[in-house]
Design an enzyme around this catalytic site. Structure first.
Site, mmCIF file in Angstrom:
data_model
loop_
_atom_site.group_PDB
_atom_site.id
_atom_site.type_symbol
_atom_site.label_atom_id
_atom_site.label_comp_id
_atom_site.label_asym_id
_atom_site.label_seq_id
_atom_site.Cartn_x
_atom_site.Cartn_y
_atom_site.Cartn_z
ATOM 1 N N LYS A 1 0.834 -1.203 0.000
ATOM 2 C CA LYS A 1 0.000 0.000 0.000
ATOM 3 C C LYS A 1 0.866 1.249 0.000
ATOM 4 C CE LYS A 1 -1.860 1.271 3.884
ATOM 5 N NZ LYS A 1 -2.666 1.203 5.121
ATOM 6 N N ASP B 1 -5.534 -5.150 11.452
ATOM 7 C CA ASP B 1 -4.797 -3.893 11.587
ATOM 8 C C ASP B 1 -4.878 -3.443 13.036
ATOM 9 O OD1 ASP B 1 -3.241 -1.794 10.756
ATOM 10 O OD2 ASP B 1 -4.629 -1.076 9.224
#
Length: 315
Positions: A196, A222
């Site tokens: 990302k 996450d």
């Protein structure tokens, strides 16, 4: 049945009172008597309404939104307890705000995570109990011991009970690989990574997916879900690459801005979070499943008070 040692006291600011009460109930003690209010001009006023002289005191306060108010409440409560001759003050900060500027990635950038650590230490905290810091190195920003808990065992227990088949755990960025690896180890699953890029804060661009996800049930993990942009884009990318379904989990449900709308309209099956941060009514998506960390934090507090190993909790 109440906890037998009267020298253990737990106080709470206004950031997450329901969780503070749940922790106190687990330990078996009442919440400490304190008034945390405001003067007419908005300044924070703290009054400790019981003796803490010689006591082992714990101040519970996640520094979530409104971040500045909650941080100042924490600092002023610590100062009040220090001046009231508490023997030791431990700051219990399940969610540590200002953690996303933890290094200088460009010129003239502050390291706010270190600044806040200095403020907490200088106020009088001699120990910190926290959970799933945005970056592990923040522990080193404190000049006092830090007990760093993780919600991964709690999340793993939830997904094991779901009895999902052919699971791959995916980290939504390279920084969370160790977190994903620990969840994958507990679930006996394979691991993947999303490459990302962030052109600017709170904006994510999915570049590539590393690992086999075709035909898999994917769990993205996450530390925080803020605007939900990363988690939703990640889910879309995984489904495009052949994943059968995507679940998401995180410790801290920051959920700011368009998070609710993004989660509601996303292809995610469910989003599992904990109650380190209270979730505002407007952000309570039907896809959210909230797990309580009260038992874990309560056990951590008892172990610190009794000078026992905190890391043994995760063995």
């Amino acid at each position: 049945m109440g906890y037998s040692d009267a020298r253990l006291k737990l106080f709470s600011g206004n950031a997450n009172v329901p969780l503070a009460k749940e922790i106190a109930a687990h330990i078996g003690i009442p919440l400490g008597q304190a008034e945390v209010g405001r003067f007419s001009n908005g300044e924070i006023q703290v009054i400790i309404n019981e003796s803490v002289r010689g006591c082992d005191t714990f101040v519970f306060q996640p520094t979530c939104a409104p971040v500045n108010d909650n941080l100042m409440e924490l600092l002023i409560m610590i100062d009040g307890l220090r001046r009231a001759s508490a023997r030791r003050i431990t700051a219990v900060i399940p969610y540590y705000g200002y953690a996303r500027q933890d290094r200088k990635s460009r010129g003239r950038e502050p390291i706010s995570a270190k600044l806040v650590a200095n403020l907490i230490t200088d106020a009088g905290a001699r120990r910190v109990l926290t959970m799933d810091l945005h970056a592990g190195q923040i522990q080193g920003f404190f000049d006092s011991p830090v007990d760093h808990l993780t919600a991964i065992p709690l999340l793993a227990e939830y997904f094991m009970a779901r009895d999902l088949s052919d699971v791959t755990v995916v980290s939504p960025d390279t920084g969370g690989v160790s977190r994903a690896g620990e969840l994958a180890r507990r679930l006996g699953a394979s691991i993947g990574i999303i490459d990302k890029r962030r052109p600017k804060p709170n904006v994510a661009e999915v570049m590539n997916v590393v690992g086999e996800v075709k035909g898999k049930t994917v769990i993205m993990v996450d530390d925080i879900i803020d605007t939900a942009g990363s988690i939703v884009k990640g889910a879309e990318a995984l489904l495009d690459r052949g994943a059968t379904e995507v679940h998401a989990c995180a410790t801290h449900a920051v959920l700011s801005g368009p998070a609710r709308e993004r989660l509601d309209s996303s292809p995610l099956k469910e989003v599992v979070v904990t109650n380190t941060i209270p979730i505002p009514p407007l952000q309570q998506s039907p896809k959210l499943k909230v797990l309580s960390v009260a038992k874990m934090l309560g056990e951590g507090i008892i172990r610190i008070h009794e000078d026992l190993s905190v890391s043994k909790m995760f063995e």
